[in-house]
Scaffold this motif. Structure first.
Motif, PDB file in Angstrom:
ATOM      1  N   LYS A   8      33.196  49.641  47.334  1.00  8.43           N
ATOM      2  CA  LYS A   8      33.099  50.413  45.668  1.00  8.43           C
ATOM      3  C   LYS A   8      33.705  51.105  44.837  1.00  8.43           C
ATOM      4  CE  LYS A   8      29.160  47.854  44.444  1.00  8.43           C
ATOM      5  NZ  LYS A   8      28.043  48.013  44.251  1.00  8.43           N
ATOM      6  N   LYS A  66      49.068  56.702  41.487  1.00  9.38           N
ATOM      7  CA  LYS A  66      48.740  56.291  40.571  1.00  9.38           C
ATOM      8  C   LYS A  66      49.288  55.728  39.536  1.00  9.38           C
ATOM      9  CE  LYS A  66      44.572  58.510  39.214  1.00  9.38           C
ATOM     10  NZ  LYS A  66      43.014  58.709  39.032  1.00  9.38           N
ATOM     11  N   PHE A 103      38.977  53.320  43.681  1.00  9.77           N
ATOM     12  CA  PHE A 103      39.952  54.193  43.099  1.00  9.77           C
ATOM     13  C   PHE A 103      39.635  55.342  43.010  1.00  9.77           C
ATOM     14  CE2 PHE A 103      39.487  50.336  40.575  1.00  9.77           C
ATOM     15  CZ  PHE A 103      40.807  49.614  40.068  1.00  9.77           C
ATOM     16  N   TRP A 104      39.169  56.162  44.100  1.00 10.47           N
ATOM     17  CA  TRP A 104      38.952  57.131  45.392  1.00 10.47           C
ATOM     18  C   TRP A 104      40.261  57.260  45.691  1.00 10.47           C
ATOM     19  CZ3 TRP A 104      35.579  59.957  42.043  1.00 10.47           C
ATOM     20  CH2 TRP A 104      35.250  61.345  42.044  1.00 10.47           C
ATOM     21  N   VAL A 150      35.611  52.152  33.911  1.00 10.57           N
ATOM     22  CA  VAL A 150      35.670  52.676  34.188  1.00 10.57           C
ATOM     23  C   VAL A 150      36.137  53.128  32.395  1.00 10.57           C
ATOM     24  CG1 VAL A 150      36.659  55.809  33.883  1.00 10.57           C
ATOM     25  CG2 VAL A 150      35.416  53.620  36.043  1.00 10.57           C
ATOM     26  N   HIS A 151      37.452  52.426  31.648  1.00  9.25           N
ATOM     27  CA  HIS A 151      37.929  52.794  30.969  1.00  9.25           C
ATOM     28  C   HIS A 151      36.335  51.814  30.044  1.00  9.25           C
ATOM     29  CE1 HIS A 151      41.545  53.239  32.554  1.00  9.25           C
ATOM     30  NE2 HIS A 151      41.557  51.687  32.971  1.00  9.25           N
ATOM     31  N   PRO A 200      42.125  57.456  34.857  1.00  7.73           N
ATOM     32  CA  PRO A 200      41.563  56.698  35.702  1.00  7.73           C
ATOM     33  C   PRO A 200      42.134  55.663  36.346  1.00  7.73           C
ATOM     34  CG  PRO A 200      41.030  56.399  33.617  1.00  7.73           C
ATOM     35  CD  PRO A 200      41.321  57.670  33.481  1.00  7.73           C
ATOM     36  N   ASP A 201      43.031  54.941  37.046  1.00  7.66           N
ATOM     37  CA  ASP A 201      43.159  53.665  37.201  1.00  7.66           C
ATOM     38  C   ASP A 201      43.751  52.801  36.470  1.00  7.66           C
ATOM     39  OD1 ASP A 201      44.356  51.486  38.518  1.00  7.66           O
ATOM     40  OD2 ASP A 201      44.678  52.951  40.221  1.00  7.66           O
ATOM     41  N   ARG A 248      44.227  50.362  36.342  1.00 10.97           N
ATOM     42  CA  ARG A 248      43.305  48.971  36.830  1.00 10.97           C
ATOM     43  C   ARG A 248      41.983  48.883  36.636  1.00 10.97           C
ATOM     44  NH1 ARG A 248      45.501  48.340  42.080  1.00 10.97           N
ATOM     45  NH2 ARG A 248      45.428  50.970  42.050  1.00 10.97           N
ATOM     46  N   ASN A 249      41.114  50.457  36.889  1.00 11.90           N
ATOM     47  CA  ASN A 249      39.967  50.107  36.869  1.00 11.90           C
ATOM     48  C   ASN A 249      39.627  50.087  35.284  1.00 11.90           C
ATOM     49  OD1 ASN A 249      37.266  51.678  37.638  1.00 11.90           O
ATOM     50  ND2 ASN A 249      37.791  53.311  38.131  1.00 11.90           N
ATOM     51  N   THR A 250      38.931  49.023  34.979  1.00  7.65           N
ATOM     52  CA  THR A 250      38.671  48.816  33.500  1.00  7.65           C
ATOM     53  C   THR A 250      37.016  48.548  33.421  1.00  7.65           C
ATOM     54  OG1 THR A 250      38.416  46.161  34.512  1.00  7.65           O
ATOM     55  CG2 THR A 250      40.240  46.636  33.054  1.00  7.65           C
TER      56      THR A 250
END
Length: 192
Positions: free
Chosen positions: A37, A168, A40-41, A148-149, A141-142, A144-146
């Motif tokens: 999980k 990224k 993205f870190w 977190v968006h 944030p990346d 792709r990290n929806t």
């Protein structure tokens, strides 16, 4: 290790941030940052020694800090604060006086607690804005990290655009104190 901020959440109880001990906390952090999980870190393949080394590097950096987040007194999340004029975003955006960069990561759990991640980001944002010199919080944030968006939008972040970093493509977003306060007030009103 001293507590630097506490916040009482009406529904979930007490949240706190304490200074991170890179060596004592490394084993715990390793389980968090290498969990699927936490993809993205970007530490999926790190071993415990590498995690300790990374957080010692952050602790020694004059413009980057890491904190262990506590929920009801137990470790539950990680927060980083950085100066984007010196770390992460150097030359990638129009840095403003009072900008503060932020990263956060919630510990993986077997059974998610409804509203927990939102309470964490609100705690981190409240802590950053407790400093009167903080004018905007900046995140990258990346793209792709929806998830977190959506969280960022819920606490008032405004998307400035996509930037390309070495590791990224990131969605550069900022949040002023007024935007955060308005978002928190709106969400409290909606919950009432």
């Amino acid at each position: 290790m001293s507590v630097v901020h506490t916040r009482a959440d009406d529904r979930l109880g007490e949240f706190a941030l304490r200074t991170l001990d890179p060596d004592a906390d490394a084993a715990l952090l390793h389980t968090w940052v290498t969990h699927p999980k936490a993809a993205f870190w970007l530490m999926q393949d790190a071993n415990p020694a590498q995690v300790a080394e990374e957080y010692r590097r952050i602790a020694d950096h004059p413009h980057h800090d890491a904190y262990l987040g506590l929920w009801r007194g137990r470790p539950a999340f990680l927060a980083e604060r950085y100066d984007p004029a010196h770390v992460e975003l150097v030359g990638l955006y129009d840095n403003q006086p009072g900008d503060v960069g932020m990263h956060f990561l919630c510990a993986p759990v077997g059974t998610p607690v409804r509203g927990f991640t939102r309470a964490v980001i609100r705690t981190v944002m409240a802590w950053l804005f407790d400093d009167p010199t903080t004018r905007r919080v900046v995140v990258e944030p990346d793209v792709r990290n929806t998830a977190v968006h959506a969280l960022n939008a819920a606490v008032g972040f405004e998307v400035l655009g996509t930037i390309t970093k070495p590791e990224k493509d990131a969605l550069l977003s900022v949040c002023t104190r007024a935007q955060f306060q308005a978002a928190v007030t709106d969400s409290e009103g909606a919950q009432a």
